[in-house]
Design an enzyme around this catalytic site. Structure first.
Site, PDB file in Angstrom:
ATOM      1  CG  ASP A  99      -0.257  -0.039   2.547  1.00 45.72           C
ATOM      2  OD1 ASP A  99       0.862  -0.602   2.634  1.00 45.72           O
ATOM      3  OD2 ASP A  99      -0.798   0.512   3.530  1.00 45.72           O
ATOM      4  CD  GLU A 163       4.287   0.798   6.904  1.00 48.75           C
ATOM      5  OE1 GLU A 163       5.027   1.126   7.837  1.00 48.75           O
ATOM      6  OE2 GLU A 163       3.864   1.623   6.066  1.00 48.75           O
TER       7      GLU A 163
HETATM    8 ZN   LIG Z   1       6.687   2.770   3.978  1.00 51.57          ZN
END
Ligand SMILES: [Zn+2]
Length: 463
Positions: A99, A163
Protein backbone atom coordinates in the site's frame (compact mmCIF):
# COMPACT_ATOMS: atom_id res chain seq x y z
CA UNK A 1 35.08 -3.32 13.73
CA UNK A 2 32.27 -5.84 13.81
CA UNK A 3 32.95 -9.34 12.58
CA UNK A 4 31.40 -10.04 9.21
CA UNK A 5 30.98 -13.71 9.83
CA UNK A 6 30.60 -16.15 12.66
CA UNK A 7 32.61 -19.32 13.01
CA UNK A 8 29.68 -21.69 12.45
CA UNK A 9 28.62 -20.04 9.21
CA UNK A 10 31.45 -18.66 7.08
CA UNK A 11 30.23 -16.50 4.22
CA UNK A 12 29.61 -17.85 0.74
CA UNK A 13 31.81 -17.14 -2.24
CA UNK A 14 30.45 -14.23 -4.20
CA UNK A 15 28.34 -14.99 -7.24
CA UNK A 16 28.33 -12.76 -10.31
CA UNK A 17 26.58 -9.39 -10.31
CA UNK A 18 22.96 -8.86 -11.31
CA UNK A 19 22.25 -9.19 -15.02
CA UNK A 20 20.66 -6.78 -17.49
CA UNK A 21 17.30 -8.50 -17.18
CA UNK A 22 17.21 -7.85 -13.42
CA UNK A 23 18.15 -4.21 -14.03
CA UNK A 24 15.33 -3.86 -16.58
CA UNK A 25 12.86 -5.65 -14.36
CA UNK A 26 13.43 -3.54 -11.28
CA UNK A 27 12.44 -0.45 -13.27
CA UNK A 28 9.47 -2.09 -15.00
CA UNK A 29 8.14 -3.64 -11.78
CA UNK A 30 8.43 -0.34 -9.88
CA UNK A 31 6.53 1.44 -12.64
CA UNK A 32 3.87 -1.32 -12.96
CA UNK A 33 3.30 -1.42 -9.20
CA UNK A 34 2.92 2.38 -9.03
CA UNK A 35 0.22 2.12 -11.73
CA UNK A 36 -1.79 -0.19 -9.47
CA UNK A 37 -3.47 2.31 -7.15
CA UNK A 38 -3.12 1.00 -3.60
CA UNK A 39 -3.64 4.30 -1.79
CA UNK A 40 -4.45 3.60 1.83
CA UNK A 41 -6.39 6.40 3.48
CA UNK A 42 -6.98 4.25 6.56
CA UNK A 43 -10.73 4.18 5.87
CA UNK A 44 -10.94 0.56 4.72
CA UNK A 45 -11.30 1.34 1.00
CA UNK A 46 -7.78 0.30 -0.02
CA UNK A 47 -7.49 -2.92 -2.02
CA UNK A 48 -3.98 -4.34 -2.31
CA UNK A 49 -5.14 -7.50 -4.10
CA UNK A 50 -4.25 -6.45 -7.70
CA UNK A 51 -0.73 -5.53 -6.56
CA UNK A 52 -0.48 -8.77 -4.57
CA UNK A 53 -1.53 -10.79 -7.63
CA UNK A 54 1.03 -8.95 -9.74
CA UNK A 55 3.76 -9.83 -7.25
CA UNK A 56 2.58 -13.45 -6.95
CA UNK A 57 2.66 -13.88 -10.76
CA UNK A 58 6.24 -12.60 -10.96
CA UNK A 59 7.22 -15.22 -8.35
CA UNK A 60 5.20 -18.09 -9.84
CA UNK A 61 6.77 -17.32 -13.25
CA UNK A 62 10.14 -18.48 -11.98
CA UNK A 63 8.96 -21.41 -9.89
CA UNK A 64 8.69 -19.72 -6.48
CA UNK A 65 5.43 -20.66 -4.78
CA UNK A 66 3.78 -17.76 -2.95
CA UNK A 67 0.82 -17.92 -0.59
CA UNK A 68 -1.79 -15.18 -0.64
CA UNK A 69 -3.37 -14.33 2.71
CA UNK A 70 -6.27 -12.04 3.60
CA UNK A 71 -7.98 -11.13 6.84
CA UNK A 72 -10.33 -8.82 4.93
CA UNK A 73 -11.33 -9.53 1.31
CA UNK A 74 -9.10 -7.53 -1.05
CA UNK A 75 -6.51 -6.71 1.61
CA UNK A 76 -4.01 -9.25 0.32
CA UNK A 77 -0.58 -10.20 1.65
CA UNK A 78 1.93 -12.38 -0.22
CA UNK A 79 4.48 -14.61 1.51
CA UNK A 80 7.05 -16.91 -0.13
CA UNK A 81 10.04 -18.82 1.16
CA UNK A 82 13.21 -19.43 -0.84
CA UNK A 83 15.07 -22.32 0.64
CA UNK A 84 18.66 -21.62 1.56
CA UNK A 85 21.62 -23.92 1.00
CA UNK A 86 22.41 -24.26 4.71
CA UNK A 87 19.53 -25.69 6.75
CA UNK A 88 21.35 -24.84 10.01
CA UNK A 89 21.44 -21.13 9.16
CA UNK A 90 18.82 -18.75 10.54
CA UNK A 91 16.19 -17.55 8.08
CA UNK A 92 16.01 -13.90 7.03
CA UNK A 93 12.79 -12.00 6.46
CA UNK A 94 12.66 -9.41 3.65
CA UNK A 95 9.44 -7.44 3.74
CA UNK A 96 7.88 -4.62 1.77
CA UNK A 97 4.42 -3.12 1.96
CA UNK A 98 2.16 -2.94 -1.09
CA UNK A 99 0.00 0.00 0.00
CA UNK A 100 0.95 3.66 -0.31
CA UNK A 101 -0.26 6.89 1.23
CA UNK A 102 -2.84 8.82 -0.83
CA UNK A 103 -1.77 11.46 -3.37
CA UNK A 104 -3.61 14.48 -4.76
CA UNK A 105 -2.99 14.48 -8.56
CA UNK A 106 -3.57 18.25 -8.88
CA UNK A 107 -0.47 18.92 -6.75
CA UNK A 108 1.85 16.76 -8.86
CA UNK A 109 3.89 17.47 -12.01
CA UNK A 110 3.21 13.91 -13.20
CA UNK A 111 0.13 11.87 -12.30
CA UNK A 112 0.98 10.02 -9.05
CA UNK A 113 -0.37 6.71 -10.36
CA UNK A 114 1.17 6.93 -13.85
CA UNK A 115 4.46 5.17 -13.08
CA UNK A 116 5.85 7.27 -15.91
CA UNK A 117 9.55 6.92 -16.70
CA UNK A 118 10.75 10.32 -17.85
CA UNK A 119 14.38 11.34 -18.39
CA UNK A 120 15.68 8.41 -16.41
CA UNK A 121 13.35 8.91 -13.45
CA UNK A 122 10.36 6.78 -12.39
CA UNK A 123 7.54 8.98 -11.09
CA UNK A 124 4.68 8.17 -8.78
CA UNK A 125 3.38 7.37 -5.34
CA UNK A 126 5.41 4.51 -3.93
CA UNK A 127 8.56 5.28 -5.94
CA UNK A 128 10.55 5.43 -2.70
CA UNK A 129 7.95 4.20 -0.17
CA UNK A 130 8.18 1.40 -1.05
CA UNK A 131 7.22 -0.15 -4.35
CA UNK A 132 10.86 0.34 -5.32
CA UNK A 133 11.90 -2.18 -2.68
CA UNK A 134 9.09 -4.58 -3.65
CA UNK A 135 10.44 -4.45 -7.21
CA UNK A 136 14.03 -4.94 -6.07
CA UNK A 137 13.05 -8.01 -4.05
CA UNK A 138 11.30 -9.50 -7.09
CA UNK A 139 14.08 -8.67 -9.56
CA UNK A 140 16.76 -10.16 -7.28
CA UNK A 141 15.05 -13.46 -6.51
CA UNK A 142 13.94 -13.92 -10.12
CA UNK A 143 17.55 -13.70 -11.22
CA UNK A 144 18.53 -16.29 -8.60
CA UNK A 145 15.87 -18.60 -9.98
CA UNK A 146 17.04 -18.06 -13.58
CA UNK A 147 20.69 -18.65 -12.76
CA UNK A 148 20.37 -21.33 -10.10
CA UNK A 149 21.69 -19.18 -7.23
CA UNK A 150 20.77 -20.33 -3.75
CA UNK A 151 21.31 -18.00 -0.81
CA UNK A 152 22.83 -19.57 2.28
CA UNK A 153 19.94 -18.58 4.54
CA UNK A 154 16.30 -19.27 3.90
CA UNK A 155 14.88 -16.00 2.59
CA UNK A 156 11.25 -15.34 3.50
CA UNK A 157 9.66 -12.67 1.31
CA UNK A 158 6.60 -10.85 2.63
CA UNK A 159 4.65 -8.27 0.65
CA UNK A 160 2.20 -6.76 3.07
CA UNK A 161 -1.07 -4.85 3.06
CA UNK A 162 -2.09 -2.01 5.35
CA UNK A 163 1.29 -0.73 6.54
CA UNK A 164 0.26 2.89 6.02
CA UNK A 165 -2.63 2.50 8.49
CA UNK A 166 -2.75 0.10 11.44
CA UNK A 167 -1.22 -3.06 9.86
CA UNK A 168 -4.28 -4.94 11.16
CA UNK A 169 -4.88 -6.39 7.66
CA UNK A 170 -1.17 -6.74 6.98
CA UNK A 171 1.83 -7.58 9.13
CA UNK A 172 -0.25 -7.58 12.32
CA UNK A 173 -2.51 -10.26 10.86
CA UNK A 174 0.46 -12.26 9.55
CA UNK A 175 2.29 -12.15 12.90
CA UNK A 176 -0.83 -13.13 14.85
CA UNK A 177 -2.24 -15.82 12.57
CA UNK A 178 0.52 -17.07 10.27
CA UNK A 179 3.60 -17.23 12.46
CA UNK A 180 4.57 -20.60 10.98
CA UNK A 181 5.38 -18.93 7.66
CA UNK A 182 8.17 -17.03 9.42
CA UNK A 183 9.66 -19.96 11.27
CA UNK A 184 13.39 -19.68 11.81
CA UNK A 185 13.54 -15.96 10.93
CA UNK A 186 15.78 -14.14 13.40
CA UNK A 187 16.17 -10.88 11.52
CA UNK A 188 14.28 -8.85 8.99
CA UNK A 189 15.06 -6.02 6.61
CA UNK A 190 12.69 -3.49 5.16
CA UNK A 191 12.14 0.20 4.49
CA UNK A 192 13.56 3.53 5.60
CA UNK A 193 17.27 2.90 5.57
CA UNK A 194 20.28 2.71 3.26
CA UNK A 195 19.24 5.66 1.08
CA UNK A 196 21.73 8.36 0.11
CA UNK A 197 21.79 11.28 2.53
CA UNK A 198 23.73 14.25 1.18
CA UNK A 199 25.52 15.68 4.17
CA UNK A 200 27.14 18.64 2.42
CA UNK A 201 30.61 19.03 0.90
CA UNK A 202 29.95 16.06 -1.37
CA UNK A 203 29.68 13.63 1.55
CA UNK A 204 27.25 10.75 0.94
CA UNK A 205 25.94 9.02 4.05
CA UNK A 206 23.79 5.88 4.02
CA UNK A 207 21.88 5.65 7.30
CA UNK A 208 20.87 2.07 8.12
CA UNK A 209 18.03 1.83 10.60
CA UNK A 210 18.63 -0.23 13.74
CA UNK A 211 15.70 0.87 15.86
CA UNK A 212 12.38 2.67 15.84
CA UNK A 213 10.72 4.93 18.31
CA UNK A 214 7.45 3.64 19.73
CA UNK A 215 4.09 5.19 18.94
CA UNK A 216 1.88 6.61 21.69
CA UNK A 217 -1.25 8.26 20.29
CA UNK A 218 -3.04 9.73 23.26
CA UNK A 219 -6.52 10.96 24.07
CA UNK A 220 -6.81 13.60 26.79
CA UNK A 221 -10.17 14.17 28.48
CA UNK A 222 -10.80 17.14 30.75
CA UNK A 223 -13.94 17.19 32.84
CA UNK A 224 -15.48 20.16 34.62
CA UNK A 225 -18.75 21.74 35.64
CA UNK A 226 -21.03 22.57 32.72
CA UNK A 227 -22.87 25.87 32.92
CA UNK A 228 -23.74 29.29 31.53
CA UNK A 229 -20.91 31.12 29.82
CA UNK A 230 -21.70 34.34 31.70
CA UNK A 231 -21.18 32.86 35.20
CA UNK A 232 -18.04 32.43 37.28
CA UNK A 233 -16.71 28.90 36.73
CA UNK A 234 -13.42 27.68 38.18
CA UNK A 235 -14.09 24.13 36.92
CA UNK A 236 -14.04 24.92 33.21
CA UNK A 237 -13.15 21.81 31.20
CA UNK A 238 -11.93 23.86 28.21
CA UNK A 239 -9.50 25.88 30.34
CA UNK A 240 -8.25 22.76 32.07
CA UNK A 241 -7.65 21.02 28.77
CA UNK A 242 -5.97 24.08 27.29
CA UNK A 243 -3.60 24.30 30.27
CA UNK A 244 -2.64 20.65 29.95
CA UNK A 245 -2.18 20.87 26.18
CA UNK A 246 0.00 23.93 26.48
CA UNK A 247 2.16 22.28 29.18
CA UNK A 248 2.63 19.23 26.95
CA UNK A 249 3.49 21.37 23.92
CA UNK A 250 6.03 23.40 25.88
CA UNK A 251 7.69 20.49 27.69
CA UNK A 252 11.42 20.03 27.13
CA UNK A 253 11.98 16.29 27.09
CA UNK A 254 15.37 15.25 28.47
CA UNK A 255 17.93 13.58 26.22
CA UNK A 256 17.82 9.78 26.49
CA UNK A 257 20.37 8.10 24.26
CA UNK A 258 19.83 4.48 23.24
CA UNK A 259 22.77 2.34 22.07
CA UNK A 260 21.80 2.85 18.41
CA UNK A 261 21.50 6.63 18.72
CA UNK A 262 24.76 6.78 20.67
CA UNK A 263 26.47 4.85 17.87
CA UNK A 264 24.88 7.17 15.29
CA UNK A 265 26.19 10.25 17.11
CA UNK A 266 29.64 8.75 17.52
CA UNK A 267 29.96 7.81 13.85
CA UNK A 268 28.48 11.06 12.54
CA UNK A 269 30.76 13.10 14.79
CA UNK A 270 33.76 11.16 13.45
CA UNK A 271 32.65 11.67 9.82
CA UNK A 272 32.36 15.40 10.40
CA UNK A 273 35.66 15.58 12.28
CA UNK A 274 34.05 16.62 15.55
CA UNK A 275 35.93 15.56 18.64
CA UNK A 276 33.09 14.53 20.94
CA UNK A 277 32.55 11.29 22.82
CA UNK A 278 28.81 10.61 23.13
CA UNK A 279 29.60 7.96 25.78
CA UNK A 280 30.56 10.67 28.25
CA UNK A 281 27.78 11.25 30.75
CA UNK A 282 28.18 15.05 30.54
CA UNK A 283 28.06 15.21 26.74
CA UNK A 284 25.99 18.17 25.47
CA UNK A 285 23.93 16.42 22.82
CA UNK A 286 22.14 19.55 21.59
CA UNK A 287 25.47 21.32 21.07
CA UNK A 288 26.75 18.30 19.15
CA UNK A 289 23.61 18.26 16.98
CA UNK A 290 24.22 21.89 16.07
CA UNK A 291 27.74 21.09 14.92
CA UNK A 292 26.53 18.21 12.74
CA UNK A 293 24.78 20.54 10.28
CA UNK A 294 22.33 18.77 7.92
CA UNK A 295 23.30 15.37 9.37
CA UNK A 296 21.63 16.35 12.64
CA UNK A 297 18.24 15.57 11.04
CA UNK A 298 19.23 11.87 11.09
CA UNK A 299 19.39 11.79 14.88
CA UNK A 300 17.58 14.83 16.23
CA UNK A 301 14.08 13.24 16.33
CA UNK A 302 15.35 10.22 18.27
CA UNK A 303 17.49 11.61 21.09
CA UNK A 304 14.41 12.09 23.28
CA UNK A 305 10.72 11.31 23.62
CA UNK A 306 8.27 13.73 22.04
CA UNK A 307 4.60 14.60 22.44
CA UNK A 308 2.86 16.98 20.06
CA UNK A 309 -0.76 18.09 20.62
CA UNK A 310 -2.53 17.62 17.25
CA UNK A 311 -6.32 17.73 17.78
CA UNK A 312 -8.75 19.65 19.99
CA UNK A 313 -12.49 19.37 20.41
CA UNK A 314 -14.89 20.90 22.92
CA UNK A 315 -18.10 22.87 23.20
CA UNK A 316 -21.06 23.50 20.96
CA UNK A 317 -22.13 27.10 21.68
CA UNK A 318 -20.23 30.22 22.68
CA UNK A 319 -22.33 30.94 25.77
CA UNK A 320 -22.34 27.36 27.13
CA UNK A 321 -19.42 25.96 29.16
CA UNK A 322 -19.20 22.27 28.22
CA UNK A 323 -18.69 19.58 30.86
CA UNK A 324 -15.99 17.86 28.84
CA UNK A 325 -13.17 18.73 26.45
CA UNK A 326 -10.97 16.36 24.45
CA UNK A 327 -7.54 16.59 22.82
CA UNK A 328 -5.29 14.22 20.91
CA UNK A 329 -1.53 14.05 21.23
CA UNK A 330 0.98 12.28 18.98
CA UNK A 331 3.59 10.85 21.31
CA UNK A 332 6.76 9.04 20.22
CA UNK A 333 8.87 7.11 22.66
CA UNK A 334 12.52 6.09 22.45
CA UNK A 335 13.35 2.44 23.21
CA UNK A 336 13.34 2.07 27.00
CA UNK A 337 11.60 5.42 27.50
CA UNK A 338 8.07 4.13 28.15
CA UNK A 339 7.96 4.45 31.96
CA UNK A 340 9.35 7.98 31.90
CA UNK A 341 6.85 8.90 29.19
CA UNK A 342 3.93 7.76 31.36
CA UNK A 343 5.02 9.52 34.54
CA UNK A 344 5.78 12.71 32.60
CA UNK A 345 2.32 12.69 30.99
CA UNK A 346 0.71 12.14 34.40
CA UNK A 347 2.52 15.21 35.71
CA UNK A 348 1.85 17.39 32.67
CA UNK A 349 -1.86 16.60 32.45
CA UNK A 350 -2.46 17.20 36.17
CA UNK A 351 -5.32 16.05 38.39
CA UNK A 352 -8.22 17.33 36.26
CA UNK A 353 -7.29 15.83 32.92
CA UNK A 354 -7.32 12.09 32.27
CA UNK A 355 -5.23 10.58 29.50
CA UNK A 356 -5.02 7.19 27.82
CA UNK A 357 -3.49 5.46 24.82
CA UNK A 358 -5.71 5.42 21.74
CA UNK A 359 -3.07 3.52 19.83
CA UNK A 360 0.30 2.28 20.98
CA UNK A 361 3.17 0.50 19.26
CA UNK A 362 6.40 -0.74 20.77
CA UNK A 363 9.78 0.88 20.29
CA UNK A 364 12.50 -1.28 18.72
CA UNK A 365 16.24 -1.51 19.12
CA UNK A 366 18.51 -3.72 16.98
CA UNK A 367 22.21 -4.45 17.55
CA UNK A 368 24.61 -2.52 15.36
CA UNK A 369 27.44 -4.96 16.05
CA UNK A 370 25.70 -7.93 14.42
CA UNK A 371 27.26 -9.80 11.47
CA UNK A 372 24.20 -8.83 9.41
CA UNK A 373 24.69 -5.13 10.11
CA UNK A 374 28.32 -5.46 9.01
CA UNK A 375 27.15 -7.19 5.82
CA UNK A 376 24.73 -4.33 5.11
CA UNK A 377 27.55 -1.82 5.43
CA UNK A 378 29.81 -3.92 3.23
CA UNK A 379 27.18 -4.25 0.50
CA UNK A 380 26.65 -0.50 0.29
CA UNK A 381 30.33 0.37 0.42
CA UNK A 382 31.04 -2.14 -2.33
CA UNK A 383 28.78 -0.29 -4.77
CA UNK A 384 29.49 3.22 -3.48
CA UNK A 385 33.06 3.04 -2.17
CA UNK A 386 33.03 6.74 -1.22
CA UNK A 387 29.71 6.42 0.60
CA UNK A 388 29.70 6.11 4.38
CA UNK A 389 27.23 4.03 6.37
CA UNK A 390 25.99 4.93 9.83
CA UNK A 391 23.39 3.34 12.08
CA UNK A 392 20.35 5.41 13.00
CA UNK A 393 17.01 5.07 14.74
CA UNK A 394 13.77 5.80 12.88
CA UNK A 395 11.55 8.49 14.37
CA UNK A 396 8.40 6.63 13.34
CA UNK A 397 7.45 3.02 12.82
CA UNK A 398 7.20 0.27 10.21
CA UNK A 399 5.92 -3.30 9.87
CA UNK A 400 9.03 -4.36 11.78
CA UNK A 401 7.09 -3.58 14.97
CA UNK A 402 4.56 -6.30 14.18
CA UNK A 403 7.18 -8.84 13.12
CA UNK A 404 9.11 -8.14 16.34
CA UNK A 405 6.38 -10.12 18.13
CA UNK A 406 7.80 -13.20 16.39
CA UNK A 407 11.25 -12.46 17.82
CA UNK A 408 12.45 -10.97 14.53
CA UNK A 409 15.00 -8.17 14.92
CA UNK A 410 14.27 -5.46 12.35
CA UNK A 411 16.62 -3.32 10.29
CA UNK A 412 15.76 -0.55 7.84
CA UNK A 413 17.69 -1.56 4.74
CA UNK A 414 16.07 -0.65 1.45
CA UNK A 415 19.13 0.43 -0.54
CA UNK A 416 18.75 3.39 -2.88
CA UNK A 417 21.30 5.75 -4.39
CA UNK A 418 19.98 9.24 -4.89
CA UNK A 419 21.77 12.13 -6.59
CA UNK A 420 21.99 15.53 -4.96
CA UNK A 421 18.69 17.34 -5.21
CA UNK A 422 16.72 14.19 -4.37
CA UNK A 423 15.83 14.63 -0.73
CA UNK A 424 14.64 11.22 0.41
CA UNK A 425 12.93 12.54 3.50
CA UNK A 426 10.98 15.10 1.43
CA UNK A 427 9.97 12.54 -1.22
CA UNK A 428 8.75 10.10 1.44
CA UNK A 429 4.95 10.68 1.54
CA UNK A 430 5.67 13.89 -0.43
CA UNK A 431 4.47 15.50 -3.65
CA UNK A 432 6.35 14.43 -6.84
CA UNK A 433 7.68 11.25 -5.25
CA UNK A 434 10.11 9.79 -7.78
CA UNK A 435 13.21 7.68 -8.09
CA UNK A 436 16.08 7.69 -10.60
CA UNK A 437 16.52 4.52 -12.67
CA UNK A 438 20.18 4.55 -11.66
CA UNK A 439 19.11 4.55 -8.03
CA UNK A 440 16.99 1.44 -8.57
CA UNK A 441 19.88 -0.28 -10.33
CA UNK A 442 22.15 0.48 -7.37
CA UNK A 443 19.44 -0.76 -5.01
CA UNK A 444 18.96 -4.13 -6.64
CA UNK A 445 22.73 -4.66 -6.87
CA UNK A 446 23.21 -3.90 -3.18
CA UNK A 447 20.20 -5.92 -2.07
CA UNK A 448 21.25 -8.93 -4.15
CA UNK A 449 24.81 -8.73 -2.84
CA UNK A 450 23.66 -8.45 0.75
CA UNK A 451 21.14 -11.29 0.56
CA UNK A 452 23.63 -13.66 -1.03
CA UNK A 453 26.48 -12.77 1.31
CA UNK A 454 24.82 -12.14 4.65
CA UNK A 455 26.28 -14.61 7.14
CA UNK A 456 24.05 -17.47 8.10
CA UNK A 457 24.09 -16.64 11.77
CA UNK A 458 21.61 -13.98 12.71
CA UNK A 459 22.84 -13.57 16.25
CA UNK A 460 24.96 -10.63 17.32
CA UNK A 461 28.63 -11.25 17.91
CA UNK A 462 29.64 -11.66 21.51
CA UNK A 463 32.87 -10.90 23.29
ZN1 LIG B 1 6.69 2.77 3.98
Amino acid sequence: MAETECAEHPSAPEAEAVDQQALDEVVRFTSDLIRIDTANAGDGTCRERPAAEYVAERLTDVGIEPVLLERTPGRTNVVARIEGADPSADALLVHGHLDVVPAEPADWQVHPFSGEVRDGVVWGRGAVDMKNMDAMMLAAVRQWARSGVRPRRDIVLAFTADEEATAADGSGFLADHHAALFEGCTEGISESGAFTFHAGGGMRIYPIAAGERGTAWLKLTARGRAGHGSKVNRDNAVSRLADAVSRIGAHDWPVRLTPTVRAALRELAALHGIDVDPERPDVDVDALLEKLGPSATLVEPTVRNSANPTMLSAGYKVNVIPGCAVAQVDGRVVPGGEAEFRTTLDALTGPHVAWDYEHGEVALEAPVDSPSFAAMRAAIERFDPDGRTVPYCMSGGTDAKQFSRLGIVGYGFSPLKLPEGFDYQALFHGVDERVPVEGLHFGVRVLDHFLRNVPGCGRPTTG
